[in-house]
Each structure stands twice: as structure tokens, then as C-alpha cells.
Motif scaffolding. Structure first.
Motif, short mmCIF file in Angstrom:
data_model
loop_
_atom_site.label_atom_id
_atom_site.label_comp_id
_atom_site.label_asym_id
_atom_site.label_seq_id
_atom_site.Cartn_x
_atom_site.Cartn_y
_atom_site.Cartn_z
N LEU A 56 0.83 -1.21 0.00
CA LEU A 56 0.00 0.00 0.00
C LEU A 56 0.86 1.25 0.00
N ARG A 57 1.92 1.24 0.79
CA ARG A 57 2.81 2.42 0.84
C ARG A 57 3.48 2.64 -0.52
N ALA A 58 3.85 1.56 -1.19
CA ALA A 58 4.47 1.70 -2.51
C ALA A 58 3.49 2.29 -3.51
N ILE A 59 2.24 1.88 -3.45
CA ILE A 59 1.23 2.42 -4.36
C ILE A 59 1.01 3.90 -4.07
N VAL A 60 0.90 4.25 -2.80
CA VAL A 60 0.72 5.66 -2.42
C VAL A 60 1.89 6.50 -2.91
#
Length: 284
Positions: free
Chosen positions: A184-188
């Protein structure tokens, strides 16, 4: 209730669908969905069914032709693709996208032929491994897909729960939200949109990809871009339970979608009739 967009549809230009594009267009008119995106599969491993299943030129011709025909009926049809991502063939993906142009791109991680989640080997993969070890290969590819900068959207995040059933359940994964946090952090951080995909409601576990809790966490982490798709491969799956996917993003605090229409990235407002609808209506 009509929805402004269904951004994930497969036609007979994909090996796992037999639906002519005009069927989806007619359903869009019938159900009041003004914009749809055709995202037939593009695979890069010769062992995958969609590898060279249909030519770019043919897919483009079919979609652009339908777009012209159905515009008069009030339906806008976009030409997209769902590309299977793996670091092993990232160079092939880049070469393909350097040569060909689409309105919209979904990057998805599937159970590729050498994947531990392949049906014939998933049970053996799960046995004797911790949950962290079991899901690590899937989320490593998701992180790489987001960081590649190739895609507008990451498709059906946490579809791995479908591959792992019944050995590991959706409830087992929900109890470990830390496992998808790096993805999720990578997508954000990449600015890629998160797809809320309603197809999971048709499979064991009966959750969207990703679940409502994951969509909410994405928002908490600073995620700003979301899009919604039914991932239909059959006539009866068009916009199937799409209201629940819209409901999850609304409950997480989103009031619009972020979608690319060729040269421009646009904001599509979620109508008040959906945002302020009752829970029952959202689950229509």
C-alpha cells in the motif's frame, strides 16, 4: 442505481472471455453506465493463455469501432489493457508500451506459470510456511509494479487470497493487515491508483479486491487515487455488485475517481445519489 464508470472489462479478445464488446455496450446503456473501459489481457510469458492471443491492431480496431458506434447511444468506450506484471518480463512490458498506446493501463500480478500460487502447487507452497512467507512473493511483485511507473492503476490488490483459498482464508489474511502495508505504501508513494475490484464478491471469501479495510488503510496512508471495476469476463458479471466497491471507497472518504483518458488524467466525481445513498442502495 447507475455508476459513472466501470473501468475493467474483458471481451472475446481475451482467452478467458467470450463476450462481444457490443454486449457490454448494450448493458451500459441499459444500466445507465456512461463510461466503460475495455481492458483485455496482455501477457508476456509464452506459457500464459493471453500471450499473443490477440494482436494490438485488432483489439484497437474493435474497441475504437465500437466506441464510434455507441457514442450515439450515450456510452463512451475507452481502449485499455490489463498487463500481467512480473519483474522477469518488465523489459518486455516497457517495450510494448513504448510501441503501443492505450487510453488506460492496469498492472496486475496473476498466478504466473512458475508462481507458487499455481493451482497444482499452491497446497505444497502453503504447508510448513508462515503466512509472511506464503504471501511474500505476491506482494514483492505488487511493490515492483507500483514502483515501475508503468501503470495508471494496480489491479485487484490482494487477489492472492483467491489463489490461497481454502488453505488460507480471507479472514486469516484480514487478521494480518501488516502484510500488505508495504505494498500500500508503494502504491501511495508512486501515485498509482488503487483499483477497487468487485470480482472478488463472486469467489470464496466474498470480498472485493482489496477489502473495505484495505481501502480505508490506503486512504489513511495518504492514498488519493482510486478507480472501480467489475473485472467482468461474462455477460452476467458486467457491473456486478459494483455498488459495494463504490461503497467501500465512499466509506473510506473518497468522493471521486482518478482515471486516465488517453493524454489526460481526469477526476470523475461520484454522484451525490451514490455518495449519500443508503447502505442497501450501495449494495444493489
Amino acid at each position: 442505481m447507475s455508476f459513472p464508470l466501470d473501468a475493467h472489462l474483458h471481451t472475446d479478445q481475451s482467452p478467458d472471455s467470450s463476450v462481444p464488446i457490443d454486449v457490454y455496450a448494450a448493458l451500459a446503456v441499459e444500466q445507465g453506465v456512461p463510461e466503460i473501459c475495455i481492458t483485455d489481457h496482455v501477457d508476456f510469458d509464452p506459457r500464459d493463455p493471453a500471450f499473443e492471443y490477440s494482436r494490438y491492431e485488432d483489439r484497437q480496431r474493435v474497441v475504437r469501432g465500437a466506441a464510434e458506434r455507441w457514442a450515439r447511444q450515450g456510452v463512451t468506450i475507452r481502449f485499455g489493457a490489463e498487463l500481467t506484471y512480473n519483474r522477469r518480463w518488465e523489459a518486455d512490458v516497457r517495450a510494448h508500451l513504448a510501441r503501443y498506446r492505450y487510453d488506460y493501463l492496469i498492472g496486475s500480478v496473476h498466478d504466473w506459470p512458475e508462481s507458487p500460487y499455481w493451482p497444482s502447487r499452491v497446497r505444497a507452497w502453503v504447508e510448513g510456511r508462515s503466512l509472511d512467507e506464503v504471501v511474500a512473493p505476491y506482494y514483492a511483485e505488487i511493490i515492483a509494479a507500483a514502483q515501475s511507473g508503468l501503470f495508471d492503476t494496480i489491479g485487484h490488490l490482494d487477489v492472492v487470497k483467491r489463489y490461497l483459498h481454502p488453505y488460507i482464508t480471507a479472514a486469516d489474511l484480514a487478521a494480518r493487515p501488516d502484510l500488505n502495508e508495504p505494498a500500500l505504501r508503494a502504491i501511495v508513494e508512486s501515485g498509482t491508483a488503487l483499483e477497487v475490484n468487485s470480482s472478488g464478491l463472486r469467489y470464496p471469501g466474498a470480498e472485493t479486491y482489496p477489502s473495505a479495510a484495505v481501502v480505508a488503510r490506503y486512504r489513511e496512508l495518504g492514498g488519493e487515487r482510486v478507480v472501480v471495476g467489475s473485472d467482468a469476463h461474462a455477460r452476467g458479471s458486467f457491473a456486478h455488485r459494483l455498488g459495494e466497491a463504490y461503497g467501500h471507497l465512499i466509506e473510506a472518504g473518497f468522493d471521486h475517481l482518478t482515471f486516465r483518458r488517453g493524454a489526460e488524467r481526469v477526476r470523475i466525481e461520484v454522484p451525490p445519489s451514490i455518495r449519500f445513498g443508503t447502505a442497501g442502495i450501495l449494495r444493489t
